[in-house]
Design a protein around this motif. Structure first.
Motif, PDB file in Angstrom:
ATOM      1  N   GLN A  21       0.830  -1.206   0.000  1.00  0.00           N
ATOM      2  CA  GLN A  21       0.000   0.000   0.000  1.00  0.00           C
ATOM      3  C   GLN A  21       0.863   1.254   0.000  1.00  0.00           C
ATOM      4  O   GLN A  21       0.503   2.276  -0.595  1.00  0.00           O
ATOM      5  CB  GLN A  21      -0.944   0.021   1.207  1.00  0.00           C
ATOM      6  N   SER A  22       1.992   1.152   0.671  1.00  0.00           N
ATOM      7  CA  SER A  22       2.934   2.263   0.693  1.00  0.00           C
ATOM      8  C   SER A  22       3.529   2.487  -0.696  1.00  0.00           C
ATOM      9  O   SER A  22       3.628   3.619  -1.185  1.00  0.00           O
ATOM     10  CB  SER A  22       4.028   1.959   1.718  1.00  0.00           C
ATOM     11  N   ASP A  23       3.919   1.387  -1.347  1.00  0.00           N
ATOM     12  CA  ASP A  23       4.459   1.466  -2.714  1.00  0.00           C
ATOM     13  C   ASP A  23       3.460   2.104  -3.669  1.00  0.00           C
ATOM     14  O   ASP A  23       3.826   2.812  -4.601  1.00  0.00           O
ATOM     15  CB  ASP A  23       4.812   0.073  -3.240  1.00  0.00           C
ATOM     16  N   ARG A  24       2.187   1.815  -3.433  1.00  0.00           N
ATOM     17  CA  ARG A  24       1.152   2.349  -4.329  1.00  0.00           C
ATOM     18  C   ARG A  24       0.775   3.784  -3.980  1.00  0.00           C
ATOM     19  O   ARG A  24      -0.087   4.383  -4.627  1.00  0.00           O
ATOM     20  CB  ARG A  24      -0.096   1.450  -4.256  1.00  0.00           C
ATOM     21  N   GLY A  25       1.392   4.277  -2.924  1.00  0.00           N
ATOM     22  CA  GLY A  25       1.149   5.672  -2.548  1.00  0.00           C
ATOM     23  C   GLY A  25      -0.106   5.902  -1.738  1.00  0.00           C
ATOM     24  O   GLY A  25      -0.542   7.044  -1.563  1.00  0.00           O
ATOM     25  N   LEU A  69       1.589   4.959  10.453  1.00  0.00           N
ATOM     26  CA  LEU A  69       1.028   4.876   9.118  1.00  0.00           C
ATOM     27  C   LEU A  69      -0.158   5.819   9.028  1.00  0.00           C
ATOM     28  O   LEU A  69      -1.008   5.841   9.907  1.00  0.00           O
ATOM     29  CB  LEU A  69       0.545   3.447   8.843  1.00  0.00           C
ATOM     30  N   SER A  70      -0.186   6.609   7.965  1.00  0.00           N
ATOM     31  CA  SER A  70      -1.352   7.464   7.766  1.00  0.00           C
ATOM     32  C   SER A  70      -1.782   7.450   6.313  1.00  0.00           C
ATOM     33  O   SER A  70      -1.010   7.093   5.428  1.00  0.00           O
ATOM     34  CB  SER A  70      -1.054   8.886   8.247  1.00  0.00           C
ATOM     35  N   LEU A  71      -3.039   7.820   6.100  1.00  0.00           N
ATOM     36  CA  LEU A  71      -3.622   7.739   4.767  1.00  0.00           C
ATOM     37  C   LEU A  71      -3.286   8.983   3.959  1.00  0.00           C
ATOM     38  O   LEU A  71      -3.453  10.108   4.421  1.00  0.00           O
ATOM     39  CB  LEU A  71      -5.141   7.581   4.905  1.00  0.00           C
ATOM     40  N   THR A  72      -2.834   8.791   2.736  1.00  0.00           N
ATOM     41  CA  THR A  72      -2.577   9.910   1.830  1.00  0.00           C
ATOM     42  C   THR A  72      -3.877  10.272   1.121  1.00  0.00           C
ATOM     43  O   THR A  72      -4.881   9.576   1.266  1.00  0.00           O
ATOM     44  CB  THR A  72      -1.551   9.513   0.759  1.00  0.00           C
TER      45      THR A  72
END
Lengths: 174, 174
Positions: B46-50, B68-71
DNA sequence: ACTAACATGTAATCTGTTACATGATTGA
DNA sequence: TCAATCATGTAACAGATTACATGTTAGT
């Protein structure tokens, strides 16, 4: 779960792959479906392990058709799988219903009762459903309407199952 | 499902991995649990996908701790995932309850209603539950007590959910 | 001192999904 | 003839499980 369903249906009578897949899909009311890419490799695995025997029955109608039947090792495996049902087989509702579907294949009544009892023990635990900061969310404390719905539906499901299990085991309130 | 739960919980507030995992496990009343081997790789994806941002917050208490937070992309993804819920998200009860848990994150009321309606349409279909040779097994025709139990429990679950959905959508019998 | 809970991660292995490929049979 | 259903399978890829590895903090 595919393994258990496969052994269970084959314990009733031989099936061929396509047929088996349809029965697996119907078992959940098509809520979840088994794909070919899951089924055929699973058949090969069970066959490699000696649980199912494969007989090519071409000729009469179609060209290729592989009849699958349960070996003695397969029967033993099915009974072991049912008797030793634990972990997610007991805690996960979907999986437990699959176990229930084939439970009559387990010959010993006390073994069958123990399986039901394990499920009832799990369900009788103080509603472990949905925690927020360590304590369970009660329906009255929940303001989000959809989460209230989740609690409503999950609660009804749980109560229906507890009632059925108690009736089967002829036990009252704990 | 891990993806949806991750985005959903992070939409409420930032969490670190361990925390997130506990909330995911609690969501199903620990019926199913998420292992570390499933969680951490999922976080990386999920991080890789931004979709999520990672901030190392070591110092104060413990050594490593990754917040961890939501972009914005993560928020968009969550809404898309909820709005476009279909297939197993609608047909599989467990998955649908996860969708419901986060449905209030979907801003448009008509979008939310459409999701509920899709589930109701699926449930309103003639009981596709358990077929034998093409026609559904009615409870009265079933002699195996455990399979009767399966029909009882599955039926109660279905009715509870239909009732809740109808009440939400303010619709009567179809 | 020890155990449990907190916290993060990796590697091997297994299993499932998606998409494709093939071909026969049945009914409109 | 064309579509749907029957019937079996493979390949690339994604994802999960299990088991391991590491280290901290809090309570008994």
């Amino acid at each position: 779960m595919i393994e258990l369903m496969m052994l269970g249906f084959l314990a009733e009578r031989p099936h061929h792959g396509y047929d088996l897949r349809q029965r697996m899909n119907a078992l959940h009311g098509y809520a979840r479906t088994v794909s070919e890419g899951a089924l055929y490799p699973a058949v090969s695995r069970q066959s490699d392990r000696g649980y199912i025997a494969v007989n090519e029955v071409d000729g009469e109608a179609g060209p290729k058709r592989r009849m699958l039947s349960l070996t003695q090792a397969g029967h033993d495996r099915l009974e072991e799988r049912l008797r030793d049902a634990s972990g997610f087989d007991i805690t996960d509702g979907q999986r437990f219903l699959v176990v229930l579907t084939f439970l009559s294949k387990l010959p010993s009544e006390s073994d069958r009762e123990q399986v039901l009892r394990r499920r009832l023990d799990f369900l009788d635990q103080p509603v472990a459903f949905q925690f927020e900061d360590g304590r369970p969310v009660r329906k009255k404390d929940e303001t989000d309407p959809y989460r209230r719905g989740v609690l409503t539906v999950a609660g009804a499901t749980r109560n229906a199952e507890i009632a059925w299990l108690r009736q089967q085991l002829e036990v009252g309130e704990p």
